[in-house]
Scaffold this active site. Structure first.
Site, PDB file in Angstrom:
ATOM      1  N   SER A  33      36.348  30.683  44.242  1.00 20.77           N
ATOM      2  CA  SER A  33      37.397  29.684  43.256  1.00 20.77           C
ATOM      3  C   SER A  33      38.056  28.872  44.327  1.00 20.77           C
ATOM      4  O   SER A  33      38.893  29.382  44.928  1.00 20.77           O
ATOM      5  CB  SER A  33      38.036  30.575  42.449  1.00 20.77           C
ATOM      6  OG  SER A  33      37.378  31.205  41.572  1.00 20.77           O
ATOM      7  N   HIS A  64      34.729  25.727  39.879  1.00 24.28           N
ATOM      8  CA  HIS A  64      33.119  26.023  40.495  1.00 24.28           C
ATOM      9  C   HIS A  64      32.368  24.749  40.119  1.00 24.28           C
ATOM     10  O   HIS A  64      32.270  24.665  38.898  1.00 24.28           O
ATOM     11  CB  HIS A  64      32.768  27.343  39.782  1.00 24.28           C
ATOM     12  CG  HIS A  64      33.274  28.421  40.354  1.00 24.28           C
ATOM     13  ND1 HIS A  64      32.932  29.378  41.402  1.00 24.28           N
ATOM     14  CD2 HIS A  64      34.372  29.311  39.767  1.00 24.28           C
ATOM     15  CE1 HIS A  64      33.865  30.416  41.697  1.00 24.28           C
ATOM     16  NE2 HIS A  64      34.748  30.111  40.551  1.00 24.28           N
ATOM     17  N   HIS A  86      29.754  35.128  37.335  1.00 20.56           N
ATOM     18  CA  HIS A  86      30.628  36.172  37.623  1.00 20.56           C
ATOM     19  C   HIS A  86      29.992  37.213  36.359  1.00 20.56           C
ATOM     20  O   HIS A  86      29.443  36.640  35.225  1.00 20.56           O
ATOM     21  CB  HIS A  86      31.813  35.727  37.292  1.00 20.56           C
ATOM     22  CG  HIS A  86      32.357  35.053  38.379  1.00 20.56           C
ATOM     23  ND1 HIS A  86      32.246  33.618  38.480  1.00 20.56           N
ATOM     24  CD2 HIS A  86      33.243  35.348  39.334  1.00 20.56           C
ATOM     25  CE1 HIS A  86      32.906  33.008  39.281  1.00 20.56           C
ATOM     26  NE2 HIS A  86      33.501  33.952  40.110  1.00 20.56           N
ATOM     27  N   TYR A  88      31.854  38.631  34.554  1.00 23.15           N
ATOM     28  CA  TYR A  88      32.917  38.555  33.502  1.00 23.15           C
ATOM     29  C   TYR A  88      32.359  37.464  32.356  1.00 23.15           C
ATOM     30  O   TYR A  88      32.862  37.266  31.432  1.00 23.15           O
ATOM     31  CB  TYR A  88      34.371  38.481  34.051  1.00 23.15           C
ATOM     32  CG  TYR A  88      34.642  37.294  34.746  1.00 23.15           C
ATOM     33  CD1 TYR A  88      34.478  36.020  34.087  1.00 23.15           C
ATOM     34  CD2 TYR A  88      35.059  37.192  36.203  1.00 23.15           C
ATOM     35  CE1 TYR A  88      34.823  34.774  34.808  1.00 23.15           C
ATOM     36  CE2 TYR A  88      35.117  36.038  36.850  1.00 23.15           C
ATOM     37  CZ  TYR A  88      35.243  34.894  36.238  1.00 23.15           C
ATOM     38  OH  TYR A  88      35.406  33.828  36.888  1.00 23.15           O
ATOM     39  N   GLU A  89      31.598  36.727  33.058  1.00 23.73           N
ATOM     40  CA  GLU A  89      31.083  35.766  32.131  1.00 23.73           C
ATOM     41  C   GLU A  89      29.908  36.204  31.122  1.00 23.73           C
ATOM     42  O   GLU A  89      29.177  35.732  30.416  1.00 23.73           O
ATOM     43  CB  GLU A  89      30.269  34.624  32.698  1.00 23.73           C
ATOM     44  CG  GLU A  89      31.314  33.627  33.606  1.00 23.73           C
ATOM     45  CD  GLU A  89      30.569  32.772  34.423  1.00 23.73           C
ATOM     46  OE1 GLU A  89      30.606  31.542  34.069  1.00 23.73           O
ATOM     47  OE2 GLU A  89      30.475  33.120  35.705  1.00 23.73           O
ATOM     48  N   ALA A 116      38.604  34.039  46.049  1.00 28.27           N
ATOM     49  CA  ALA A 116      40.040  34.102  45.749  1.00 28.27           C
ATOM     50  C   ALA A 116      40.363  35.476  45.191  1.00 28.27           C
ATOM     51  O   ALA A 116      39.704  35.917  44.613  1.00 28.27           O
ATOM     52  CB  ALA A 116      40.494  33.087  44.672  1.00 28.27           C
ATOM     53  N   MET A 213      37.213  39.393  41.266  1.00 22.85           N
ATOM     54  CA  MET A 213      36.223  39.749  40.454  1.00 22.85           C
ATOM     55  C   MET A 213      34.812  39.203  40.673  1.00 22.85           C
ATOM     56  O   MET A 213      34.171  38.851  39.815  1.00 22.85           O
ATOM     57  CB  MET A 213      36.547  38.758  38.959  1.00 22.85           C
ATOM     58  CG  MET A 213      37.924  39.406  38.835  1.00 22.85           C
ATOM     59  SD  MET A 213      38.488  38.224  37.197  1.00 22.85           S
ATOM     60  CE  MET A 213      40.335  38.597  36.925  1.00 22.85           C
ATOM     61  N   SER A 214      34.468  39.264  42.081  1.00 23.53           N
ATOM     62  CA  SER A 214      33.428  38.588  42.560  1.00 23.53           C
ATOM     63  C   SER A 214      32.685  39.652  43.790  1.00 23.53           C
ATOM     64  O   SER A 214      33.098  40.467  43.852  1.00 23.53           O
ATOM     65  CB  SER A 214      33.218  37.229  42.508  1.00 23.53           C
ATOM     66  OG  SER A 214      34.119  37.041  43.763  1.00 23.53           O
ATOM     67  N   ASN A 237      47.706  35.341  45.202  1.00 23.30           N
ATOM     68  CA  ASN A 237      48.922  35.552  44.311  1.00 23.30           C
ATOM     69  C   ASN A 237      49.125  37.169  44.567  1.00 23.30           C
ATOM     70  O   ASN A 237      48.140  37.910  45.026  1.00 23.30           O
ATOM     71  CB  ASN A 237      48.560  35.562  43.041  1.00 23.30           C
ATOM     72  CG  ASN A 237      47.195  36.060  42.544  1.00 23.30           C
ATOM     73  OD1 ASN A 237      46.108  35.706  42.575  1.00 23.30           O
ATOM     74  ND2 ASN A 237      47.436  37.393  42.029  1.00 23.30           N
ATOM     75  N   HIS A 249      45.203  31.264  36.460  1.00 25.13           N
ATOM     76  CA  HIS A 249      43.958  30.680  37.197  1.00 25.13           C
ATOM     77  C   HIS A 249      44.619  29.431  37.943  1.00 25.13           C
ATOM     78  O   HIS A 249      44.040  28.924  38.875  1.00 25.13           O
ATOM     79  CB  HIS A 249      42.864  30.366  36.089  1.00 25.13           C
ATOM     80  CG  HIS A 249      41.571  30.186  37.022  1.00 25.13           C
ATOM     81  ND1 HIS A 249      41.054  30.941  37.885  1.00 25.13           N
ATOM     82  CD2 HIS A 249      40.776  29.004  36.865  1.00 25.13           C
ATOM     83  CE1 HIS A 249      39.892  30.483  38.315  1.00 25.13           C
ATOM     84  NE2 HIS A 249      39.857  29.142  37.850  1.00 25.13           N
TER      85      HIS A 249
HETATM   86  N1  HPA Z   1      43.294  40.082  40.313  1.00 23.40           N
HETATM   87  C1  HPA Z   1      41.876  39.557  40.273  1.00 23.40           C
HETATM   88  N2  HPA Z   1      41.256  38.738  40.545  1.00 23.40           N
HETATM   89  C2  HPA Z   1      41.957  37.485  41.111  1.00 23.40           C
HETATM   90  C3  HPA Z   1      43.405  37.769  41.459  1.00 23.40           C
HETATM   91  C4  HPA Z   1      44.001  38.836  40.897  1.00 23.40           C
HETATM   92  O1  HPA Z   1      45.105  38.983  41.099  1.00 23.40           O
HETATM   93  N3  HPA Z   1      43.534  36.513  42.036  1.00 23.40           N
HETATM   94  C5  HPA Z   1      42.460  35.877  42.351  1.00 23.40           C
HETATM   95  N4  HPA Z   1      41.554  36.552  41.621  1.00 23.40           N
END
Ligand code: HPA
Length: 276
Positions: A33, A64, A86, A88-89, A116, A213-214, A237, A249
């Site tokens: 990402s 993406h 992903h 989560y999709e 990310a 998440m990947s 973050n 996001h």
């Molecule tokens: N958590 C999960 N996935 C992420 C985060 C997070 O804080 N930041 C970027 N992708």
């Protein structure tokens, strides 16, 4: 044999081969990402939209692009994947990992994965790059379940999922470039909700340094088919509860933009030094 297995990957690779140069890629790079800008550093030969690749759905997440790109980076022929599938999709773990099978079928034997991630390690700041030393699969799915694909290891060894020699090379390049490259454990969670503060405290105790998440599905399959893996997280973050700010996001994409230059230089530097 099943959907998203080795036969499907060969079919996808034959279709891609009709559109790209007939050279074995030295590496395949999965762009996380906000890190898709690396694609612009590649002197492009060809790009193939995901909708033209059998088995690939079109990517749906902001940040993406959804195309496979080939060309020259650091003097070497590479294939890059801008856009991921992903879990989560709602995608199956096998589909999340399918691009690794496809680039393997194209001849790539080194896989560079990027993402990310939220920083769980309290020493880290948004914008830092982290070399992934190991991961925690907390997605509660494994892309290798079901009948073993021809050519797959049934029980792949995971003692060094991220190649130590590639990691050493990345550390050396980072040092030469004056980039601080921290190192740690990536926890892969299903998402799409970000973690709760309690979950982040749990991850800390589990030994995670970053959370995302990947990545985990691709790496598991890559190990089962004998690819060497280098993984780099961009810390976008502080994970939930480690700062007072909520996570968005948009913030993730803004921070990857800030870190993009050093990420690009690092990956280019590593690719330039891979054995052709
Ligand atoms: N958590 C999960 N996935 C992420 C985060 C997070 O804080 N930041 C970027 N992708």
């Amino acid at each position: 044999m099943s959907a998203y297995g080795s036969a499907a990957a060969s079919r996808a690779a034959s279709r891609i081969r009709e559109r790209i140069r007939a050279t074995r890629p030295v590496a395949a790079i999965v762009l996380g990402s906000g890190l898709g800008g690396l694609a612009d550093e590649i002197e492009r030969d060809a790009s193939v939209p995901y909708r033209d690749i059998p088995g690939f759905p079109s990517a749906t997440v902001a940040g993406h692009a959804g195309e496979l790109i080939t060309g020259t980076l650091g003097g070497q022929f590479v294939v890059a994947l801008a856009g991921r599938f992903h879990m989560y999709e709602g995608h199956d773990a096998r589909l999340a990992a399918f691009p690794a099978r496809v680039v393997h079928a194209l001849g790539a034997r080194t896989l560079i994965v990027s993402n990310a991630a939220g920083g769980v390690n309290r020493n880290w700041q948004p914008g830092d790059l982290m070399l992934i030393r190991d991961h925690l699969n907390l997605m509660f799915r494994n892309p290798l379940t079901g009948r073993a694909e021809p050519g797959d290891l049934r029980f792949p060894d995971m003692s060094a999922p991220y190649d130590p020699a590639l990691g050493a090379l990345a550390r050396e390049i980072a040092r030469e470039q004056g980039t601080v490259l921290s190192e740690g454990v990536y926890a892969g969670l299903l998402g799409p909700a970000y973690e709760t503060p309690a979950e982040v405290r749990m991850l800390e105790r589990f030994g995670a340094d970053a959370v995302g998440m990947s990545t985990v599905p691709e790496v598991v399959v890559a190990r089962a088919i004998g690819m060497r893996v280098l993984g780099i997280s961009c810390i976008t973050n502080l994970a939930c509860g480690l700062s007072n700010a909520p996570i968005s996001h948009a913030e993730v994409l803004e921070t990857t933009a800030v870190a993009a230059d050093k990420f690009k230089a690092l990956v280019r530097g590593v690719v330039a030094r891979l054995e052709a």
